[in-house]
Design a protein around this motif. Structure first.
Motif, short mmCIF file in Angstrom:
data_model
loop_
_atom_site.label_atom_id
_atom_site.label_comp_id
_atom_site.label_asym_id
_atom_site.label_seq_id
_atom_site.Cartn_x
_atom_site.Cartn_y
_atom_site.Cartn_z
N ALA A 268 67.56 -0.91 -10.67
CA ALA A 268 66.71 -1.36 -9.56
C ALA A 268 65.33 -0.73 -9.69
O ALA A 268 64.30 -1.41 -9.59
CB ALA A 268 67.36 -0.98 -8.23
N GLY A 269 65.29 0.59 -9.92
CA GLY A 269 64.02 1.27 -10.10
C GLY A 269 63.32 0.85 -11.38
O GLY A 269 62.08 0.71 -11.41
N LEU A 270 64.09 0.64 -12.44
CA LEU A 270 63.51 0.22 -13.71
C LEU A 270 62.80 -1.12 -13.56
O LEU A 270 61.69 -1.32 -14.08
CB LEU A 270 64.59 0.13 -14.77
CG LEU A 270 64.14 -0.32 -16.16
CD1 LEU A 270 63.26 0.73 -16.82
CD2 LEU A 270 65.34 -0.62 -17.05
N ILE A 271 63.41 -2.04 -12.85
CA ILE A 271 62.82 -3.37 -12.67
C ILE A 271 61.51 -3.27 -11.90
O ILE A 271 60.51 -3.92 -12.24
CB ILE A 271 63.82 -4.30 -11.95
CG1 ILE A 271 64.99 -4.61 -12.89
CG2 ILE A 271 63.15 -5.59 -11.49
CD1 ILE A 271 66.14 -5.32 -12.22
N VAL A 272 61.48 -2.42 -10.88
CA VAL A 272 60.24 -2.23 -10.11
C VAL A 272 59.15 -1.64 -10.99
O VAL A 272 57.99 -2.09 -10.98
CB VAL A 272 60.51 -1.32 -8.89
CG1 VAL A 272 59.19 -0.95 -8.21
CG2 VAL A 272 61.43 -2.01 -7.91
N LEU A 273 59.49 -0.63 -11.79
CA LEU A 273 58.51 0.05 -12.61
C LEU A 273 57.95 -0.83 -13.73
O LEU A 273 56.83 -0.60 -14.19
CB LEU A 273 59.13 1.31 -13.22
CG LEU A 273 59.42 2.47 -12.26
CD1 LEU A 273 60.24 3.54 -12.96
CD2 LEU A 273 58.12 3.06 -11.73
#
Length: 316
Positions: A268-273
């Motif tokens: 989830a965080g990787l996709i945002v970053l």
């Protein structure tokens, strides 16, 4: 987020990692879902002992796990390497399919040898795919002897197998773990497959609390057990133990921007970053069942993986 924290060079580092050593690809069983192609392939005796010595000197590995294939095909090696692990201050364990057990008496003999070598934990694969190929009596006896010696025993069952495991007469203190295994099916020539919907709310890599650095018989090292990718994509390899020190390999795994991100903030965080640099829709997130499947999908696209690493590195 600092992907280099808790490296082997950090003063006061604590033991939190596991070193999993696949001592062989050989196995007498042919389970329908197995992700390890059956066949020849042993990791060298002296190299295994050297790995244990290196792990002990580094002081950041808490457990040594011996896997395969079927590790107890190389029983004398396991007994020697296990005792050496104990003497170097690390607990040790083994994952076995029990295909080696000729009868209940033989199972007792092997269990006693493991106990005398100070084994701490044993995982016994005992689902329908395993037990349909063997007599359950040696399995039951083996588990009982280990539990009576205060060895931690986990009975591992695959939840994707539609057939219920045959009932085992074992103590209640044995932990029964039902888990999903990607049905790669090398042992029966199946193609890999999966079904289900990926839930971004549970998207963290399971290696958040500590890596399971996995060494395979060809010397390749992965940052996790890698059952979904080890025999398909090789983009996650962090080194080969035949030409690198264990400390350098662990440093590489801990410092990888992609691996650090999925451990700390999940996909989830990787996709945002990386939303501005990566076309995540092309990876068909809805078809992925869990973080391991999504990691496999990312690893299958080296250019995407390189873009992810570069994008994260620029933001640190």
């Amino acid at each position: 987020m600092d992907p280099k924290r808790n490296t082997p060079l950090t003063p006061g580092a604590v033991r939190r990692h596991t070193l999993a050593i696949a001592v062989t690809n050989r196995c007498p069983l042919r389970c329908d879902f197995c992700c390890v192609p059956p066949g020849p392939g042993d990791l060298e005796h002296d190299l295994i002992l050297d790995l244990i010595d290196q792990a002990g000197e580094m002081g950041v590995f808490r457990n040594i796990g011996f896997t395969g294939g079927e590790p107890l095909i190389r029983r004398k090696l396991i007994l020697e390497a296990g005792l050496r692990s104990h003497e170097r201050g690390m607990t040790w364990g083994v994952t076995t399919g029990m295909g080696w057990a000729r009868n209940a008496d033989h199972a007792v003999t092997v269990a006693t040898e493991l106990i005398e070598s100070r084994i701490a934990n044993i995982t016994v694969s005992a689902d329908a795919s395993h037990l349909i190929q063997r007599d359950p009596a040696p399995v039951e006896k083996f588990i009982r002897v280990c539990i009576e010696a205060d060895v931690q025993v986990t009975v591992s069952c695959t939840s994707n197998n539609p057939d219920p495991p045959p009932p085992l007469d074992i103590p209640d203190s044995a932990v029964v773990d039902f888990h999903y295994v990607s049905p790669t099916g090398y042992a029966k020539g199946w193609e890999s497959g999966h079904a289900g919907r990926f839930d971004l709310r549970r998207s963290n890599c399971p290696m958040k609390e500590g890596l399971t650095l996995s060494v395979w018989p060809d010397g390749s090292v992965y940052p996790c057990c890698s059952t979904y990718v080890v025999n398909k994509e090789r983009a996650l390899i962090v080194g080969n133990i035949r030409d690198a020190q264990l400390s350098d390999v662990l440093q590489r795994a801990l410092s990888d921007p992609y691996l650090a991100t999925i451990r700390e903030v999940g996909f989830a965080g990787l996709i945002v970053l990386t939303a501005s640099a990566v076309q995540w829709g092309d990876l068909a997130l809805a078809e992925k069942l869990d973080p391991c499947h999504l990691c496999s999908a990312v690893s299958a696209h080296p250019e995407t993986l390189s873009t992810i690493r570069a994008t994260i590195a620029q933001s640190l």
